[in-house]
Design an enzyme around this catalytic site. Structure first.
Site, PDB file in Angstrom:
ATOM      1  N   GLU A 157      12.655  48.823  65.785  1.00  0.00           N
ATOM      2  CA  GLU A 157      13.489  50.095  65.430  1.00  0.00           C
ATOM      3  C   GLU A 157      13.584  50.653  66.342  1.00  0.00           C
ATOM      4  O   GLU A 157      14.910  51.764  66.242  1.00  0.00           O
ATOM      5  CB  GLU A 157      12.238  50.707  64.208  1.00  0.00           C
ATOM      6  CG  GLU A 157      12.080  49.837  63.475  1.00  0.00           C
ATOM      7  CD  GLU A 157      10.580  48.075  63.665  1.00  0.00           C
ATOM      8  OE1 GLU A 157      10.388  48.899  64.857  1.00  0.00           O
ATOM      9  OE2 GLU A 157       9.953  48.363  62.318  1.00  0.00           O
TER      10      GLU A 157
ATOM     11  N   GLU B 159       4.681  44.562  60.611  1.00  0.00           N
ATOM     12  CA  GLU B 159       3.831  45.185  60.413  1.00  0.00           C
ATOM     13  C   GLU B 159       3.461  44.865  58.934  1.00  0.00           C
ATOM     14  O   GLU B 159       1.905  44.927  59.030  1.00  0.00           O
ATOM     15  CB  GLU B 159       4.706  46.065  59.819  1.00  0.00           C
ATOM     16  CG  GLU B 159       4.909  47.011  60.783  1.00  0.00           C
ATOM     17  CD  GLU B 159       5.926  48.043  60.401  1.00  0.00           C
ATOM     18  OE1 GLU B 159       6.726  48.470  60.369  1.00  0.00           O
ATOM     19  OE2 GLU B 159       5.655  49.602  60.631  1.00  0.00           O
TER      20      GLU B 159
ATOM     21  N   GLY C 268       8.986  45.508  60.114  1.00  0.00           N
ATOM     22  CA  GLY C 268       8.376  45.320  58.848  1.00  0.00           C
ATOM     23  C   GLY C 268       7.439  44.166  58.732  1.00  0.00           C
ATOM     24  O   GLY C 268       6.714  43.924  57.837  1.00  0.00           O
TER      25      GLY C 268
ATOM     26  N   ALA D 231      12.505  44.929  58.030  1.00  0.00           N
ATOM     27  CA  ALA D 231      13.081  45.720  56.646  1.00  0.00           C
ATOM     28  C   ALA D 231      14.511  45.389  56.664  1.00  0.00           C
ATOM     29  O   ALA D 231      15.240  44.649  57.351  1.00  0.00           O
ATOM     30  CB  ALA D 231      12.981  47.262  56.521  1.00  0.00           C
TER      31      ALA D 231
HETATM   32  N1  CAA Z   1      18.300  43.546  57.285  1.00  0.00           N
HETATM   33  C1  CAA Z   1      19.242  42.871  57.272  1.00  0.00           C
HETATM   34  N2  CAA Z   1      20.228  41.572  57.486  1.00  0.00           N
HETATM   35  C2  CAA Z   1      19.513  41.673  58.701  1.00  0.00           C
HETATM   36  C3  CAA Z   1      18.145  41.704  59.102  1.00  0.00           C
HETATM   37  C4  CAA Z   1      17.497  42.922  58.914  1.00  0.00           C
HETATM   38  N3  CAA Z   1      16.520  43.312  59.317  1.00  0.00           N
HETATM   39  N4  CAA Z   1      18.602  40.982  60.442  1.00  0.00           N
HETATM   40  C5  CAA Z   1      19.842  40.596  60.736  1.00  0.00           C
HETATM   41  N5  CAA Z   1      19.922  39.930  59.240  1.00  0.00           N
HETATM   42  C6  CAA Z   1      21.757  39.309  58.815  1.00  0.00           C
HETATM   43  C7  CAA Z   1      22.308  39.710  60.221  1.00  0.00           C
HETATM   44  O1  CAA Z   1      23.318  40.628  59.765  1.00  0.00           O
HETATM   45  C8  CAA Z   1      23.022  38.414  59.735  1.00  0.00           C
HETATM   46  O2  CAA Z   1      24.238  38.409  59.073  1.00  0.00           O
HETATM   47  P1  CAA Z   1      25.163  37.152  59.305  1.00  0.00           P
HETATM   48  O3  CAA Z   1      25.482  36.402  58.629  1.00  0.00           O
HETATM   49  O4  CAA Z   1      26.376  37.254  57.021  1.00  0.00           O
HETATM   50  O5  CAA Z   1      26.316  38.219  59.638  1.00  0.00           O
HETATM   51  C9  CAA Z   1      22.265  37.202  59.746  1.00  0.00           C
HETATM   52  O6  CAA Z   1      21.074  37.966  59.376  1.00  0.00           O
HETATM   53  C10 CAA Z   1      21.778  36.554  60.960  1.00  0.00           C
HETATM   54  O7  CAA Z   1      21.220  37.314  61.833  1.00  0.00           O
HETATM   55  P2  CAA Z   1      21.431  37.155  63.697  1.00  0.00           P
HETATM   56  O8  CAA Z   1      23.220  37.156  63.154  1.00  0.00           O
HETATM   57  O9  CAA Z   1      20.960  38.471  64.658  1.00  0.00           O
HETATM   58  O10 CAA Z   1      20.770  35.730  63.389  1.00  0.00           O
HETATM   59  P3  CAA Z   1      19.767  34.972  64.839  1.00  0.00           P
HETATM   60  O11 CAA Z   1      19.422  33.333  64.748  1.00  0.00           O
HETATM   61  O12 CAA Z   1      20.522  35.342  66.536  1.00  0.00           O
HETATM   62  O13 CAA Z   1      19.180  36.493  64.921  1.00  0.00           O
HETATM   63  C11 CAA Z   1      17.079  38.169  64.257  1.00  0.00           C
HETATM   64  C12 CAA Z   1      18.186  36.456  64.735  1.00  0.00           C
HETATM   65  C13 CAA Z   1      16.136  38.197  65.901  1.00  0.00           C
HETATM   66  C14 CAA Z   1      15.966  38.117  63.468  1.00  0.00           C
HETATM   67  C15 CAA Z   1      17.542  38.795  64.741  1.00  0.00           C
HETATM   68  O14 CAA Z   1      19.130  39.266  63.627  1.00  0.00           O
HETATM   69  C16 CAA Z   1      17.666  40.331  64.440  1.00  0.00           C
HETATM   70  O15 CAA Z   1      17.320  40.717  65.866  1.00  0.00           O
HETATM   71  N6  CAA Z   1      17.347  41.167  63.707  1.00  0.00           N
HETATM   72  C17 CAA Z   1      16.763  42.242  63.355  1.00  0.00           C
HETATM   73  C18 CAA Z   1      15.424  42.653  63.947  1.00  0.00           C
HETATM   74  C19 CAA Z   1      15.462  44.441  63.140  1.00  0.00           C
HETATM   75  O16 CAA Z   1      15.759  45.190  64.074  1.00  0.00           O
HETATM   76  N7  CAA Z   1      14.219  44.423  62.410  1.00  0.00           N
HETATM   77  C20 CAA Z   1      14.094  45.716  62.252  1.00  0.00           C
HETATM   78  C21 CAA Z   1      14.209  46.375  61.016  1.00  0.00           C
HETATM   79  S1  CAA Z   1      14.066  48.453  60.501  1.00  0.00           S
HETATM   80  C22 CAA Z   1      12.414  47.793  59.779  1.00  0.00           C
HETATM   81  O17 CAA Z   1      11.913  46.657  60.044  1.00  0.00           O
HETATM   82  C23 CAA Z   1      11.432  49.364  59.832  1.00  0.00           C
HETATM   83  C24 CAA Z   1      10.103  49.164  59.275  1.00  0.00           C
HETATM   84  O18 CAA Z   1       9.724  49.599  59.902  1.00  0.00           O
HETATM   85  C25 CAA Z   1       9.515  49.132  57.928  1.00  0.00           C
END
Ligand code: CAA
Length: 691
Positions: free
Chosen positions: A127, A107, A104, A65
């Site tokens: 999450e 998912e 997501g 998400a």
């Molecule tokens: N939403 C919005 N922005 C996100 C994001 C997300 N889910 N994931 C990453 N970003 C953004 C970061 O804030 C970062 O932004 P900036 O460059 O402006 O700082 C940019 O994307 C790059 O992220 P990273 O620096 O973390 O990049 P990375 O290559 O080291 O890692 C990644 C990539 C493994 C995808 C890591 O970003 C990550 O773990 N992201 C979060 C994943 C997560 O928690 N997902 C679950 C979301 S909740 C959900 O999905 C609920 C549901 O059931 C619907």
């Protein structure tokens, strides 16, 4: 239109390839959800299309998400709605998972009929790390596909698994280097037969006992984590309820947790950590220097731990000592640490051998000659550090980054002992250096932008969370810690016992209180520093004079004589504290727990405000990142500055004024804190303005 840009589709060999391009990580923003729905429905309606493949641009598949949308009014279509559309299409839908499929993102893949993943792809439901649980069917589809026991572990631990592991669990159908053609081929194959049963209609739950056993272990390990409890409850519903009812259980938990302040704090932590990596105002085009080889000067606990960080990241490192004997002791300590990891099962013997082979021990500073980065980790003594940096000037190769691991000392003074101060900065690791994630990167007055960028980049390569700090005594973390340490001592003099002070912090969420921590680290460290700087801490000094130096002498603030590790309250210490109070002429009183907590935390927050005002920290979020990753601040409260916003700055200002009225002027609220409180503003708003 934005929607058309982020999700597009093309028809290739009668397969609709739906392509998501929403950099940086293809998060499921409203535009992506809308685009997916639109393209899926168009593909379904087009008789020329036999199958559908979902692909993503860039390094990740879909990172989940869009976290920035949390807390804002929902924009349709919802993710569950989009997934339900994919799942009920009469044509096969295959996910081509090129990189991370998280939250997501996984998912969405679970709503497809099949999944093809690249060998480097990571699949997970992280999450819980954001204080929520999967909110788009993950707790219902994953267990039905791979079994409740492995599914509950994946969702409750939040750690992603590899493509190979996903394949062995039945989550991924195929692993292929080139996912798009492989997914297309699979989709066409499926189009020629009966459609595979979607995850929602599978019944591969596994044995109830295996699930309950896994769930009990997870709940025990995460006793106070409401997300883990919710995951367990939602997955358990797979045994007891229909798919639709299970979705409702998951949804109810999701909405409740999403609106819980703890989840807001954890989202702040996520973004603060990432913001800390950005250095404003670096000249355009500043590039980090390559680091292929490192040297660490000093083979003590810190130096050895830092050398391990390099070896763990695959960077060859020379560990330098002054004598063969010290060197051997240092190398043995490193080998001992690795042996413990192997024994615990967290490291294979091959990996250990590989890492040890990257660490070369040498006697003599001249061995730093080939290194691209030199980290000095000797005693905290300015004279010694200056001598080393002076000598390094003639040894280190041109352009080498010269870093000091000092915890307190003036990096500018150290830099002045070389003719290349632009190459000098602080790289302050936290003990144990191979474990703790924080790295304070201390930018000196003359540190070049390139060198700063190199240290930040290197920090990430070493799997650290690097945070920039300016030069001041103790930098961000230890400068604030000093406030807490002083207040903890003061509380003892006014009437508290060590246990009460420690309990206030452990109840708040720290793993350890200041006195248990001091006993672990050894009381002589602070004693030595106080003697050198002419400072006094009457209780701590009296304990040291009595030979109570902490766990290593089996006595400190607590008595460790039972097993060497568990501290018991000691009547001797209580008597000593009372005696010192009397000597100081302080009338003792019972101090309530909430007052103890406020008096420990608010002076730190106040110091944080000064640090921010002076430009030592670039953002309030950086201060939080320091405390979360280096000092065990409980993540679900967001860090000291986020916590201050949650409490309300006017309250903190008022309390600090009351504390200062006791006679300690250093407790007067910082001008920045007062200003923000008066304006009805917050540290978060300040950061937002600066971004
Ligand atoms: N939403 C919005 N922005 C996100 C994001 C997300 N889910 N994931 C990453 N970003 C953004 C970061 O804030 C970062 O932004 P900036 O460059 O402006 O700082 C940019 O994307 C790059 O992220 P990273 O620096 O973390 O990049 P990375 O290559 O080291 O890692 C990644 C990539 C493994 C995808 C890591 O970003 C990550 O773990 N992201 C979060 C994943 C997560 O928690 N997902 C679950 C979301 S909740 C959900 O999905 C609920 C549901 O059931 C619907």
């Amino acid at each position: 239109m934005a929607q058309q840009e982020v999700v597009t589709s093309s028809v290739e060999d009668s397969v609709a390839v739906i392509r998501i391009a929403n950099p940086p990580v293809n998060a499921l923003s409203a535009a992506v959800r809308g685009g997916l729905k639109r393209e899926a429905e168009a593909a379904a309606a087009n008789p020329a299309i036999r199958a559908i493949v979902i692909v993503a641009e860039g390094k990740t598949f879909i990172a989940g998400a869009d976290i920035t949308e949390f807390g804002k009014p929902p924009v349709p279509p919802s993710l569950p709605e989009v997934i339900a559309i994919l799942e009920t299409l009469a044509k096969p839908v295959v996910a081509a998972i090129n990189g991370a499929a998280l939250g997501g993102g996984l998912e969405v893949a679970l709503g497809c009929h099949a999944r093809v993943a690249a060998p480097s792809a990571k699949l997970g439901l992280p999450e819980v790390k954001l204080g929520i649980l999967p909110g788009a069917g993950g707790t219902q589809r994953l267990p039905r596909l791979i079994g409740t026991a492995p599914a509950v572990k994946i969702a409750a631990e939040g750690n992603p698994i590899s493509a190979k592991e996903a394949q062995s669990l039945g989550l991924v159908d195929e692993v292929a280097e080139d996912v798009v053609p492989a997914a297309k081929a699979l989709a066409l194959k499926l189009a020629g037969g009966t459609l595979p049963t979607p995850a929602r209609d599978r019944a591969n739950l596994g044995a109830r006992e295996a699930f309950e056993e896994a769930a009990a272990a997870l709940l025990k390990k995460n006793a106070d984590n409401p997300s883990v409890a919710a995951v367990v409850d939602a997955v358990r519903a797979c045994f007891e309820k229909s798919f639709e009812e299970g979705l409702a259980v998951e949804r109810a938990h999701f909405l409740r947790l999403r609106d819980d302040p703890r989840s807001k704090a954890l989202r702040h932590v996520f973004f603060a950590e990432r913001a800390a990596a950005r250095i404003p105002n670096l000249p355009k085009g500043t590039q980090p220097r390559p680091v292929a080889k490192a040297a660490v000067i000093g083979g003590g606990t810190m130096g050895g731990g830092i050398a391990m960080c390099f070896a763990n990241a695959g960077i060859p490192v020379t560990l330098i000592e002054t004598s063969e004997e010290n060197l051997q002791r240092g190398l043995e300590r490193v080998a001992g640490n690795y042996a413990t990891s192997v024994k615990r099962g967290s490291l294979t013997e091959e990996a250990r051998d590989k890492r040890m082979s990257l660490i070369e021990g040498k006697v003599g500073l001249e061995n730093a000659a080939g290194a691209d980065v030199v980290v000095e980790a000797v005693f905290e003594e300015m004279g010694l550090k200056k001598e080393i940096f002076g000598k390094l000037e003639g040894i280190a190769k041109p352009g080498a980054v010269l870093a000091t691991n000092t915890s307190y000392l003036d990096v500018d003074e150290i830099a002045a002992s070389t003719s290349r101060p632009g190459d000098v900065l602080g790289m302050h690791f936290f003990s144990p250096a191979n474990v703790m994630k924080l790295l304070e990167v201390v930018r000196g007055a003359k540190t070049s932008p390139e060198v700063l960028a190199t240290a930040m980049d290197l920090g990430r390569k070493l799997a650290k969370v690097p945070v920039v700090s300016g030069v001041c005594y103790g930098f961000i973390g230890n400068r604030m810690l000093a406030r807490r340490t002083a207040m903890a001592e003061r509380l003892l003099l006014e009437g508290a016992q060590p246990k009460e002070v420690d309990k206030a912090l452990t109840d708040f969420g720290f793993r350890m209180g200041p006195f248990a921590m001091a006993d672990l680290a050894g009381l002589d460290i602070g004693w030595r520093i106080r003697k050198a700087t002419g400072k006094k801490a009457p209780v701590a000094d009296a304990l040291c004079e009595a030979g109570r130096l902490g766990q290593k002498t089996k006595r400190g603030y607590y008595d460790y004589s039972a097993d060497g590790r568990t501290g018991a309250a000691d009547p001797e210490v209580a008597a000593l504290i009372e005696r010192v109070s009397a000597e100081q002429g302080i009338a003792r009183r019972a101090i309530p727990q909430d007052e103890i907590l406020e008096r420990l935390l608010y002076p730190m927050i106040n110091e944080g405000a000064r640090i921010l005002e002076e430009g030592i920290a670039l953002r309030a979020g950086d201060i939080d990142t320091v405390w979360l990753n280096g000092y065990g601040w409980p993540a679900w409260t967001g860090g000291p500055m986020f916590h201050a916003d949650s409490v309300g700055l006017p309250k903190i200002v008022a309390r600090l004024r009351e504390f200062a009225a006791g006679g300690d002027e250093s407790l007067q609220p910082a001008p920045l804190l007062v200003r923000l409180a008066e304006q009805g503003s917050s540290f978060a708003a300040l950061d937002q303005k600066a971004a």
